[in-house]
Design a protein around this motif. Sequence first.
Motif, PDB file in Angstrom:
ATOM      1  N   LEU A 193       0.820  -1.214   0.000  1.00 34.06           N
ATOM      2  CA  LEU A 193       0.000   0.000   0.000  1.00 34.06           C
ATOM      3  C   LEU A 193       0.854   1.265   0.000  1.00 34.06           C
ATOM      4  CD1 LEU A 193      -2.829  -1.031   2.485  1.00 34.06           C
ATOM      5  CD2 LEU A 193      -2.881  -1.041  -0.008  1.00 34.06           C
ATOM      6  N   LEU A 194       2.069   1.155   0.524  1.00 29.25           N
ATOM      7  CA  LEU A 194       2.994   2.293   0.529  1.00 29.25           C
ATOM      8  C   LEU A 194       3.815   2.382  -0.749  1.00 29.25           C
ATOM      9  CD1 LEU A 194       4.317   1.904   4.181  1.00 29.25           C
ATOM     10  CD2 LEU A 194       2.600   3.526   3.352  1.00 29.25           C
ATOM     11  N   TRP A 195       3.881   1.281  -1.496  1.00 28.75           N
ATOM     12  CA  TRP A 195       4.725   1.191  -2.687  1.00 28.75           C
ATOM     13  C   TRP A 195       4.509   2.331  -3.688  1.00 28.75           C
ATOM     14  CZ3 TRP A 195       8.632  -2.126  -2.430  1.00 28.75           C
ATOM     15  CH2 TRP A 195       9.391  -2.325  -3.574  1.00 28.75           C
ATOM     16  N   PRO A 196       3.281   2.789  -3.944  1.00 21.62           N
ATOM     17  CA  PRO A 196       3.103   3.878  -4.912  1.00 21.62           C
ATOM     18  C   PRO A 196       3.802   5.177  -4.531  1.00 21.62           C
ATOM     19  CG  PRO A 196       1.014   2.804  -4.496  1.00 21.62           C
ATOM     20  CD  PRO A 196       1.995   2.254  -3.499  1.00 21.62           C
ATOM     21  N   ALA A 197       4.190   5.336  -3.270  1.00 20.95           N
ATOM     22  CA  ALA A 197       4.863   6.562  -2.844  1.00 20.95           C
ATOM     23  C   ALA A 197       6.220   6.731  -3.511  1.00 20.95           C
ATOM     24  CB  ALA A 197       5.016   6.582  -1.321  1.00 20.95           C
ATOM     25  N   TRP A 198       6.900   5.632  -3.868  1.00 19.41           N
ATOM     26  CA  TRP A 198       8.218   5.744  -4.484  1.00 19.41           C
ATOM     27  C   TRP A 198       8.340   5.005  -5.818  1.00 19.41           C
ATOM     28  CZ3 TRP A 198       7.689   3.411   0.421  1.00 19.41           C
ATOM     29  CH2 TRP A 198       7.688   2.021   0.407  1.00 19.41           C
ATOM     30  N   ASP A 199       7.325   4.294  -6.229  1.00 20.13           N
ATOM     31  CA  ASP A 199       7.370   3.558  -7.492  1.00 20.13           C
ATOM     32  C   ASP A 199       7.282   4.535  -8.669  1.00 20.13           C
ATOM     33  OD1 ASP A 199       7.200   0.885  -8.887  1.00 20.13           O
ATOM     34  OD2 ASP A 199       5.351   1.798  -9.621  1.00 20.13           O
ATOM     35  N   ALA A 200       8.021   4.279  -9.732  1.00 20.05           N
ATOM     36  CA  ALA A 200       8.024   5.166 -10.903  1.00 20.05           C
ATOM     37  C   ALA A 200       6.640   5.282 -11.542  1.00 20.05           C
ATOM     38  CB  ALA A 200       9.038   4.672 -11.930  1.00 20.05           C
ATOM     39  N   LYS A 201       5.873   4.182 -11.556  1.00 22.18           N
ATOM     40  CA  LYS A 201       4.531   4.203 -12.140  1.00 22.18           C
ATOM     41  C   LYS A 201       3.451   4.343 -11.078  1.00 22.18           C
ATOM     42  CE  LYS A 201       5.905   1.409 -16.063  1.00 22.18           C
ATOM     43  NZ  LYS A 201       5.805   0.079 -16.681  1.00 22.18           N
ATOM     44  N   ARG A 202       3.877   4.542  -9.832  1.00 20.31           N
ATOM     45  CA  ARG A 202       2.969   4.734  -8.691  1.00 20.31           C
ATOM     46  C   ARG A 202       1.948   3.605  -8.569  1.00 20.31           C
ATOM     47  NH1 ARG A 202       2.449  11.171  -9.560  1.00 20.31           N
ATOM     48  NH2 ARG A 202       4.542  11.663  -8.872  1.00 20.31           N
ATOM     49  N   GLN A 203       2.419   2.379  -8.677  1.00 19.96           N
ATOM     50  CA  GLN A 203       1.554   1.202  -8.641  1.00 19.96           C
ATOM     51  C   GLN A 203       1.726   0.420  -7.343  1.00 19.96           C
ATOM     52  OE1 GLN A 203       3.265  -0.427 -12.287  1.00 19.96           O
ATOM     53  NE2 GLN A 203       1.190  -0.510 -13.126  1.00 19.96           N
ATOM     54  N   THR A 204       0.628  -0.169  -6.879  1.00 21.15           N
ATOM     55  CA  THR A 204       0.704  -1.155  -5.810  1.00 21.15           C
ATOM     56  C   THR A 204       1.095  -2.483  -6.445  1.00 21.15           C
ATOM     57  OG1 THR A 204      -1.601  -1.826  -6.047  1.00 21.15           O
ATOM     58  CG2 THR A 204      -1.157  -0.012  -4.511  1.00 21.15           C
ATOM     59  N   PHE A 205       1.320  -3.504  -5.600  1.00 19.38           N
ATOM     60  CA  PHE A 205       1.627  -4.823  -6.144  1.00 19.38           C
ATOM     61  C   PHE A 205       0.460  -5.325  -6.998  1.00 19.38           C
ATOM     62  CE2 PHE A 205       4.255  -5.553  -2.045  1.00 19.38           C
ATOM     63  CZ  PHE A 205       5.286  -4.786  -2.549  1.00 19.38           C
ATOM     64  N   ALA A 206      -0.769  -5.082  -6.533  1.00 14.30           N
ATOM     65  CA  ALA A 206      -1.954  -5.512  -7.281  1.00 14.30           C
ATOM     66  C   ALA A 206      -2.018  -4.828  -8.639  1.00 14.30           C
ATOM     67  CB  ALA A 206      -3.223  -5.231  -6.482  1.00 14.30           C
ATOM     68  N   ASP A 207      -1.699  -3.524  -8.690  1.00 16.97           N
ATOM     69  CA  ASP A 207      -1.682  -2.799  -9.962  1.00 16.97           C
ATOM     70  C   ASP A 207      -0.675  -3.418 -10.927  1.00 16.97           C
ATOM     71  OD1 ASP A 207      -3.598  -0.789  -9.376  1.00 16.97           O
ATOM     72  OD2 ASP A 207      -2.096   0.381  -8.300  1.00 16.97           O
ATOM     73  N   LYS A 208       0.478  -3.784 -10.413  1.00 13.71           N
ATOM     74  CA  LYS A 208       1.503  -4.380 -11.268  1.00 13.71           C
ATOM     75  C   LYS A 208       1.026  -5.719 -11.838  1.00 13.71           C
ATOM     76  CE  LYS A 208       5.452  -2.117  -9.156  1.00 13.71           C
ATOM     77  NZ  LYS A 208       5.753  -1.285 -10.312  1.00 13.71           N
ATOM     78  N   LEU A 209       0.344  -6.510 -11.009  1.00 14.51           N
ATOM     79  CA  LEU A 209      -0.112  -7.827 -11.449  1.00 14.51           C
ATOM     80  C   LEU A 209      -1.214  -7.757 -12.501  1.00 14.51           C
ATOM     81  CD1 LEU A 209      -0.003  -9.737  -8.071  1.00 14.51           C
ATOM     82  CD2 LEU A 209       1.485 -10.083 -10.044  1.00 14.51           C
ATOM     83  N   VAL A 210      -2.089  -6.758 -12.427  1.00 12.04           N
ATOM     84  CA  VAL A 210      -3.167  -6.654 -13.422  1.00 12.04           C
ATOM     85  C   VAL A 210      -2.884  -5.581 -14.473  1.00 12.04           C
ATOM     86  CG1 VAL A 210      -4.925  -7.522 -11.844  1.00 12.04           C
ATOM     87  CG2 VAL A 210      -4.601  -5.060 -12.067  1.00 12.04           C
ATOM     88  N   SER A 211      -1.698  -4.986 -14.413  1.00  6.97           N
ATOM     89  CA  SER A 211      -1.267  -3.959 -15.375  1.00  6.97           C
ATOM     90  C   SER A 211      -2.240  -2.785 -15.414  1.00  6.97           C
ATOM     91  CB  SER A 211      -1.097  -4.551 -16.773  1.00  6.97           C
ATOM     92  OG  SER A 211      -0.129  -5.566 -16.758  1.00  6.97           O
ATOM     93  N   SER A 212      -2.420  -2.147 -14.263  1.00  2.00           N
ATOM     94  CA  SER A 212      -3.291  -0.966 -14.189  1.00  2.00           C
ATOM     95  C   SER A 212      -2.519   0.216 -13.596  1.00  2.00           C
ATOM     96  CB  SER A 212      -4.532  -1.265 -13.340  1.00  2.00           C
ATOM     97  OG  SER A 212      -4.168  -1.524 -12.007  1.00  2.00           O
ATOM     98  N   VAL A 213      -2.974   1.410 -13.914  1.00  2.33           N
ATOM     99  CA  VAL A 213      -2.422   2.626 -13.334  1.00  2.33           C
ATOM    100  C   VAL A 213      -3.588   3.484 -12.847  1.00  2.33           C
ATOM    101  CG1 VAL A 213      -0.281   2.723 -14.682  1.00  2.33           C
ATOM    102  CG2 VAL A 213      -2.355   3.756 -15.606  1.00  2.33           C
ATOM    103  N   VAL A 214      -3.304   4.319 -11.856  1.00  2.39           N
ATOM    104  CA  VAL A 214      -4.306   5.248 -11.342  1.00  2.39           C
ATOM    105  C   VAL A 214      -3.874   6.640 -11.765  1.00  2.39           C
ATOM    106  CG1 VAL A 214      -5.451   6.158  -9.284  1.00  2.39           C
ATOM    107  CG2 VAL A 214      -4.835   3.741  -9.406  1.00  2.39           C
ATOM    108  N   ILE A 215      -4.771   7.362 -12.436  1.00  2.00           N
ATOM    109  CA  ILE A 215      -4.460   8.709 -12.947  1.00  2.00           C
ATOM    110  C   ILE A 215      -5.247   9.745 -12.174  1.00  2.00           C
ATOM    111  CG2 ILE A 215      -3.882   7.869 -15.260  1.00  2.00           C
ATOM    112  CD1 ILE A 215      -6.701   9.066 -16.095  1.00  2.00           C
TER     113      ILE A 215
END
Length: 159
Positions: free
Chosen positions: A135-157
Amino acid sequence: MSDTPPVPVEGTPLPAYPYGAAADAQGSPAGMPPLANWGWRALSGLIDAVIIFVPNTVVYRTMHPYAAAMTEMLIALAITVVYAWMEGRTGQTPGKMVVGTRTLRQADGGLLGFGRALGRRLLHILDLVPCYLGLLWPAWDAKRQTFADKLVSSVVIKP
């Protein structure tokens, strides 16, 4: 003319946002609206959690503990399915509507659809396992994704 994407109407596709390797200075993919920062994501998640918390609290205070536990699980499951349906169809849950964010497919900026949105909701369990790190991962991830976002290939805009 507004830079925000149009609100989707049933049967009308969203404009495709090419998601190439190129990114701007903020890490947003070329052609995509800016990615939502961790604060907006956390606020929308908090609003969605409160919507689940309120009926569960009423149930907990008014029912026998065994019946309340089963009812609370059913309420949480029902709301999870409704959120997945909303997010798959419009890209937004009630919390995302309030803060103005939207979840889209990473590849083309289209809507997730119910199956992918439900999978994303259920996969958020993986975000909780390592001490809530996902849940904290989007704070420093380049694509601002959680682990779940990475697994389903989604981004939040945040248009």
